[in-house]
Design an enzyme around this catalytic site. Structure first.
Site, PDB file in Angstrom:
ATOM      1  N   GLU A  83      24.630  44.871  48.406  1.00 37.82           N
ATOM      2  CA  GLU A  83      23.916  43.734  48.602  1.00 37.82           C
ATOM      3  C   GLU A  83      23.578  43.651  50.273  1.00 37.82           C
ATOM      4  OE1 GLU A  83      26.376  40.357  47.588  1.00 37.82           O
ATOM      5  OE2 GLU A  83      25.717  40.375  45.455  1.00 37.82           O
ATOM      6  N   GLU A 114      42.976  55.103  39.304  1.00 40.27           N
ATOM      7  CA  GLU A 114      43.908  54.711  40.361  1.00 40.27           C
ATOM      8  C   GLU A 114      44.925  55.508  40.679  1.00 40.27           C
ATOM      9  OE1 GLU A 114      46.746  51.138  39.515  1.00 40.27           O
ATOM     10  OE2 GLU A 114      44.536  50.561  39.159  1.00 40.27           O
TER      11      GLU A 114
END
EC number: 4.2.1.126
Length: 302
Positions: A83, A114
């Site tokens: 953003e 992960e």
């Protein structure tokens, strides 16, 4: 520490009869719990402030901010990074997000990713991590192997390191130079760290990127003056920003917007200082693109 002892895994006593609650009761309960998150974040503001000081200095030294995480934490890092270019007109390389499992993990959970320590090193190498950069590890549990490995590698090559977790005494904290441990308490649904823990991480990431951009001069009078007018809505916003920050007419805003080649920050400086585009560019370069400082210099000459 066993996973069941982590703060993020504790059972909320108020949830003992949660399945018996009505929709009205459920939403009210979740809302009450959410309201405690901002209070928890307030407790770690000194550490957040230190981190912002480092991110600002990092960017000024031509370095990059790199978020690294898995699952919800990784997605939040990518969201914050993605953003910044349209909001503040920065190069997409300046703030980047890396998630365990790669781009597929953004839309579809890659839970096993992960645990890969090697993948974190490879991902950072793919991004050509260097000692000018700062790596911010994101993991609610504070112990995700992928993130731990990433921070260890970053530290090894001389990059700055920081972490954001939601447990006390996080493993990440022992590695990171700046460790943020925001304790939000047990989730409404035990272990569902996408809720309060995720909200806390999002709030802190908002602070990091927003405060950094403001310090770098990308906001003036509360407006995002480096906004990129890439669609009709943003073109209107750009002209509105020029009009409001310079107190000029709508037609004047339109005219200087065109003369500035649709560069809002330069248009504002041109209008306030009665400058040409070339003069505005020189002044901004002199003050490292910091609009408030450039305007201050311009006003002194009048």
């Amino acid at each position: 520490m066993d996973i069941h002892e982590l703060h993020t895994e504790q059972v909320n006593p108020a949830s003992e009869t949660i399945e018996e609650m009505s929709i009205t009761e459920l939403t009210a309960y979740i809302n009450r719990e959410d309201q405690t998150v901002a209070q928890s974040v307030a407790q770690v503001l000194p550490q957040v402030n230190r981190l912002v000081e480092e991110t600002v200095q990092c960017i000024r030294n031509q370095g990059r901010i790199i978020y690294i995480g898995a699952g919800t934490s990784g997605r939040l890092g990518i969201l914050d990074a993605s953003e910044c270019p349209p909001t503040y007109g920065v190069n997409p390389d300046m703030i980047q997000g890396i998630i365990a499992g790669g781009s597929e993990a953004i839309l579809s959970a890659q839970e096993g990713a992960e645990d890969s320590e090697l993948a974190a090193v490879e991902d950072l190498q793919d991004h050509q991590l260097c000692d000018k950069d700062i790596v911010i590890g994101l993991a609610a549990s504070g112990r995700t192997p992928y993130v731990l490995s990433g921070l260890i590698y970053a530290k090894k090559i001389g990059a700055k390191t920081a972490s954001i977790s939601c447990v006390k005494g996080a493993k990440l904290s022992a590695i990171a130079e700046i460790a943020i441990e925001v304790l939000v308490g047990p989730e409404v649904v035990a272990g569902s760290s996408r809720m309060k823990a995720g909200t806390a991480q999002k709030l802190i990431l908002n602070m990091i990127s927003t405060a950094t951009m403001i310090q770098l001069g990308k906001v003036y009078k509360g407006y995002m003056v480096d906004v990129q007018p890439t669609n009709a809505k943003l073109v209107k916003r750009a002209k509105h920003i020029i009009q409001k920050t310079t107190r000029c007419s709508e037609s004047e805003a339109e005219e200087v917007f065109v003369r500035s080649k649709q560069q809002v920050k330069k248009a504002i400086l041109m209008q306030l200082g009665q400058l040409s585009l070339a003069e505005a560019e020189i002044l901004l370069e002199q003050y490292q693109d910091h609009i408030a400082l450039a305007i201050g210099e311009c006003m002194k000459k009048e």
